[in-house]
Enzyme design. Structure first.
Site, PDB file in Angstrom:
ATOM      1  N   THR A  39      -6.711   8.077   0.626  1.00  0.00           N
ATOM      2  CA  THR A  39      -6.850   7.972  -0.828  1.00  0.00           C
ATOM      3  C   THR A  39      -8.208   7.363  -1.157  1.00  0.00           C
ATOM      4  O   THR A  39      -8.673   6.464  -0.453  1.00  0.00           O
ATOM      5  CB  THR A  39      -5.711   7.118  -1.426  1.00  0.00           C
ATOM      6  N   HIS A  94       4.072  -2.477   9.845  1.00  0.00           N
ATOM      7  CA  HIS A  94       4.021  -3.376  10.998  1.00  0.00           C
ATOM      8  C   HIS A  94       5.240  -3.216  11.908  1.00  0.00           C
ATOM      9  O   HIS A  94       5.236  -3.672  13.046  1.00  0.00           O
ATOM     10  CB  HIS A  94       3.921  -4.830  10.512  1.00  0.00           C
TER      11      HIS A  94
END
Length: 395
Positions: free
Chosen positions: A314, A366
């Site tokens: 993006t 994560h």
């Protein structure tokens, strides 16, 4: 004899849609293949066209109503229809010739089409104040809009400190879906963002040197996105966990590279997919991105063009953003944020040099990706961009 107008057959990934706009009202003449209605889904806007010349005789689903795949939304009658304006003029002429002044019928609000009633209610305009141009003097939605433009009926909410106007509009299905996905990503992933910066001068110099030859050879301008897409593709090869996704308790490692490129449109943010970027040339990347951007502006992107994807890029720099933390596009586990190129003083070999720098942001899940892998991935992207020769020569 009337025929049914049905909603299109939605793909499996789309459960339902919403009637966004009726472009034609009951009794209006319609030409074959003319758009009569827009249906907005979670991902795209679908157009419903007339099967033949004719007119709508009944609108079954009003604007804002939810529709299912192949559900009946209107009744249609084929055949030539006199234009409403022409017919009204003919009636007025005949009435005048009989010795009376032309009379335009004003229909009560309860006799109007659903879309017209809704427009009158939202604007606060009385049906008797609107000049109808529809069949038999009926009011169309366009008549209400035109009347509001000439004589706005909006009343200030407060005059204590001047005119203070509020406008309440329903959120589009696309905007609601984007909001749901973004909220889900923040709540259901262990999202973390790591940052780095890249010296854009090598790419800018290379682009300046070859942009004219490149455009003449390939028919498309050489931009920055092709370098980022190719750099990301190479980094994904080296760090396959960033190209993976989580499916329940399973990790899915993808052996291909489908990179989504976020594009802003009037209806909201959409993410068309570049398929197999490892096999694409720089010119193919640029050509596909520009094609997707044009389709996004016109609302012509298909569901297939926005489905899938293993990683997303993006570019907030398009709007001047210097630094941001992009949100994951689930079920992907990584997204790269590009930003504005800003000249800054940098230390190079013990000297202060002004260089065009860009901050890079990698948001990652994560649960899937360790910090070491995330930082390694982002450093690889940085190094490939700062030494484009390695990228081009596959070093």
């Amino acid at each position: 004899m009337s025929t049914e107008i049905k909603a299109p057959v939605f793909p499996e990934s789309v459960a339902d849609g919403t009637i966004a706009t009726w472009h034609k009202q009951v009794g209006e003449p319609i030409a074959r293949d003319e758009v009569i209605c827009d249906i907005e889904t979670d991902k795209v806007v679908l157009e419903v066209v007339a099967p033949a010349d004719g007119q709508l005789v009944q609108i079954v689903k009003d604007e804002g109503d939810t529709v299912l795949s192949s559900e009946v939304i209107a009744q249609f009658e084929a055949g030539a229809v006199a234009a409403p304006q022409e017919k009204r003029v003919e009636e007025e002429v005949a009435h005048t010739q009989a010795g009376a002044a032309p009379v335009v019928e004003r229909q009560p609000v309860q006799d109007q089409a659903p879309a017209v009633r809704k427009a009158l209610t939202e604007t606060g305009i009385e049906a008797s104040d609107v000049q109808g141009t529809g069949r038999g003097g009926r009011i169309t939605k366009e008549d209400v809009v035109n009347h509001q433009t000439v004589a706005p009926a909006t009343t200030p909410l407060s005059v204590a400190v001047g005119e203070r106007i509020e406008k309440r509009v329903p959120m589009t299905r696309l905007r609601k879906r984007v909001a749901e996905r973004l909220l889900s990503a923040t709540q259901q992933t262990a999202m973390l963002t790591t940052f780095n910066e890249v010296n854009m001068k090598p790419i800018m110099d290379l682009r300046q040197q070859y942009k004219d030859v490149f455009e003449k050879r390939h028919g498309v301008r050489l931009g920055f996105m092709s370098f980022f897409v190719k750099a990301v593709t190479e980094a994904l090869k080296r760090y396959p966990a960033v190209n993976a996704s989580i499916d329940g308790d399973d990790i899915v490692y993808h052996g291909f590279y489908d990179i989504g490129v976020a594009v802003s449109s009037e209806r909201g943010l959409v993410v068309p997919i570049l398929r197999d970027t490892d096999r694409m040339s720089y010119s193919e990347v640029e050509s596909n991105i520009r094609g997707y951007a044009a389709k996004a502006r016109d609302g012509k992107l298909s569901i297939e063009e926005m489905s899938g994807g293993t990683f997303t890029i993006t570019n907030g720099g398009t709007f001047g953003s210097l630094l941001s933390t992009p949100i994951l596009n689930q079920p992907q586990t990584g997204i790269l944020g590009m930003h504005k190129i800003q000249e800054r003083p940098m230390a190079v070999n013990g000297e202060v040099v002004i260089l065009p720098m860009m901050y890079l942001a990698l948001s990652y899940d994560h649960r899937m990706i360790d910090g070491k892998e995330a930082v390694g991935f982002l450093v690889t992207v940085k190094e490939l961009l700062e030494e484009p020769a390695k990228l081009i020569l596959d070093l």
